[in-house]
Each structure stands twice: as structure tokens, then as C-alpha cells.
Design an enzyme around this catalytic site. Structure first.
Site, PDB file in Angstrom:
ATOM      1  CB  SER A 156     -82.203  -8.910 -78.135  1.00  0.00           C
ATOM      2  OG  SER A 156     -82.730  -8.610 -77.288  1.00  0.00           O
ATOM      3  CE1 TYR A 169     -83.963 -10.991 -82.916  1.00  0.00           C
ATOM      4  CE2 TYR A 169     -84.010 -10.950 -80.432  1.00  0.00           C
ATOM      5  CZ  TYR A 169     -83.731 -10.180 -81.777  1.00  0.00           C
ATOM      6  OH  TYR A 169     -84.240  -9.050 -81.330  1.00  0.00           O
ATOM      7  CE  LYS A 173     -81.296  -9.229 -82.411  1.00  0.00           C
ATOM      8  NZ  LYS A 173     -80.883  -7.677 -83.396  1.00  0.00           N
TER       9      LYS A 173
END
Length: 265
Positions: A156, A169, A173
């Protein structure tokens, strides 16, 4: 004799690509980005195994994609037993696993890192990173070590820049990007390993980032729109094709140009 005019009006039968002889395992693919990747692979003639937590949603995805070329294995990505069963099933059904796409992921928390529950951080890391390593180890042993192939990790843009309020998150990533480098180095030359770093793609997973304000969110992108799963499917298809045969250890940012806005001026 049939009326030629009426015959001409009949819709043409659906044309499908011939079987490519290649097989892919795609995690978290009952919907969203994973489903978009599966569509792209099936369209070029690959046989595919998809995984997902919801058995009903997985069955529906298999039917839409075509049960003659696609199978589904339900389960949670971080469950090592599920990882083993998924790889066993794809080998039983198709006899090979050329491509692995690690797409399964979670983002259960929204807020500053200073207040992040460490148990939640562990869950995010376990699902987003450790599961990807587990699947890579298993496909390597089952087929790729001796026969070659390619792995694509769905990272991401949150992993290559600061991402306020989705820091856990983003942290996971970023680890996916480094995992890509490590595997690319260790698995060469048999297996190429690359990552894709999407910006906001219109999926249920990312809905909180644009719901109710899509036009405003899209206006920030030089391309004038948010991403769609097909955008990532096309990138994954390229990274598992012969046209990318000299590309490994790279992270392809697919962001509609949003990073262009980081410049001065």
C-alpha cells in the site's frame, strides 16, 4: 434455412482465452482487489485458487469467475492450517502453483499510534505480514523452488509514506515491502517477487476513506478518480507475465498520481 438477419442479431458466444497452463493462488479474493486480480488472471487463461474468510462469498466468487477454472478454499489467512490446506488443494486440483498473490489483509483500527492497542498491532502484523510469509514458504516448497514462478505482495502507499490514523496498517505494509525484498533476494533466480502499492481503491475494505466524499477524495488525484480493483488486477497480471521477466524486488506504486502532489509548489 435459418434467417440470416436473425442469425446476425444473435449475441456471440462468450469468448474465453485458451488455458494458459499456469496456475495462481490468490489470498483474500472473494471480493475487492483480490477478486479484481483473479478476474485478470482468469481472463488470460490461468486456473486459479482463491481464498477468503466467508464461505458463502467465496462460493459466489467462484461461480462468477467460472467454476471450470476456479476453486475456493475458505479460511483465515493467518491460520497456518488454512495455509497448508490451500496449497494442498491447489496442488491436488491443478498439479502446480506458478503464481502467488498475497492480498489478504486487515485494518481494524483507526487512530494515532500513541494510543494504539499493542494486541491490535500484533493482529494486524500477523494477518498482513506473517500470513504472506507463510503462504510464500509453502508455495516455494510445493512447486516454485523446482519449477519457478512469481509472487506478488499487495502492499500500500501507506507502507511507503506516513499515513495518519492508519499507522498500524501502514507499518504492516512497510514490512510487506521489505518482505518482498528479502524473498526476491532469496528466491532468485527461480522466482521473481514484487509488490504493488495501491492508493485508495474503491472496495468495501477502503470504504471509510471515501464514503460520502468520493468526489472530494478523487479530486486530490491527478488522474481524477479513485482506483478500482481492475487497476490492480492489470498490474498483477503484468508482474506475473513474461513481459516482466527481468523485474524482481520492486514495489510498483499504482496511485493515480497522488504522490505527485507531494512536491513543492
Amino acid at each position: 434455412m435459418a434467417n440470416t438477419t436473425e442469425a446476425a442479431r444473435q449475441p456471440e458466444p462468450e469468448r474465453r482465452a485458451p488455458d494458459s497452463g499456469k496456475v495462481a493462488l490468490i489470498t483474500g479474493a472473494s471480493r475487492g482487489i483480490g477478486y479484481g486480480v483473479a478476474e485478470a488472471f482468469v481472463a488470460r487463461g490461468d486456473r486459479v485458487c482463491i481464498t477468503g474468510r466467508g464461505e458463502d462469498a467465496l462460493k459466489e466468487a467462484v461461480e462468477r469467475l467460472g467454476s471450470d477454472r476456479v476453486i475456493g478454499v475458505p479460511g483465515k489467512a493467518h491460520d497456518e492450517r488454512h495455509q497448508a490446506v490451500a496449497v494442498e488443494r491447489v496442488m491436488e486440483a491443478f498439479g502446480r502453483v506458478d503464481f502467488l498473490v498475497n492480498n489478504a489483509g486487515t485494518n481494524p483500527v483507526f487512530g494515532p499510534m500513541a494510543e494504539l492497542d499493542l494486541n491490535v498491532a500484533r493482529k494486524v502484523y500477523e494477518t498482513n505480514v506473517i500470513s504472506a510469509l507463510g503462504f510464500a514458504q509453502r508455495t516455494w516448497r510445493a512447486w516454485q523452488k523446482e519449477n519457478g514462478g512469481a509472487i506478488v505482495n499487495i502492499a500500500s502507499v501507506a507502507g511507503v509514506s506516513a499515513s495518519p490514523f492508519i499507522g498500524a496498517y501502514g507499518m504492516s505494509k512497510a514490512a510487506m515491502v521489505n518482505l518482498t525484498l528479502q524473498l526476491a533476494h532469496e528466491f532468485a533466480p527461480a522466482v521473481r517477487v514484487n509488490a504493488i502499492a495501491p492508493a485508495v481503491v474503491k472496495t468495501n475494505f477502503a470504504r471509510a476513506l471515501y464514503e460520502g466524499r468520493e468526489a472530494e477524495a478523487a479530486a486530490a488525484y491527478p488522474m481524477g478518480r479513485l482506483g478500482v480493483p481492475e487497476d490492480i488486477g492489470g498490474a498483477a497480471a503484468f508482474l506475473t507475465s513474461d513481459q516482466s521477466d527481468w523485474i524482481t524486488g520492486q514495489t510498483l506504486v499504482v496511485d493515480g498520481g497522488i504522490f505527485l502532489n507531494a512536491g513543492v509548489g
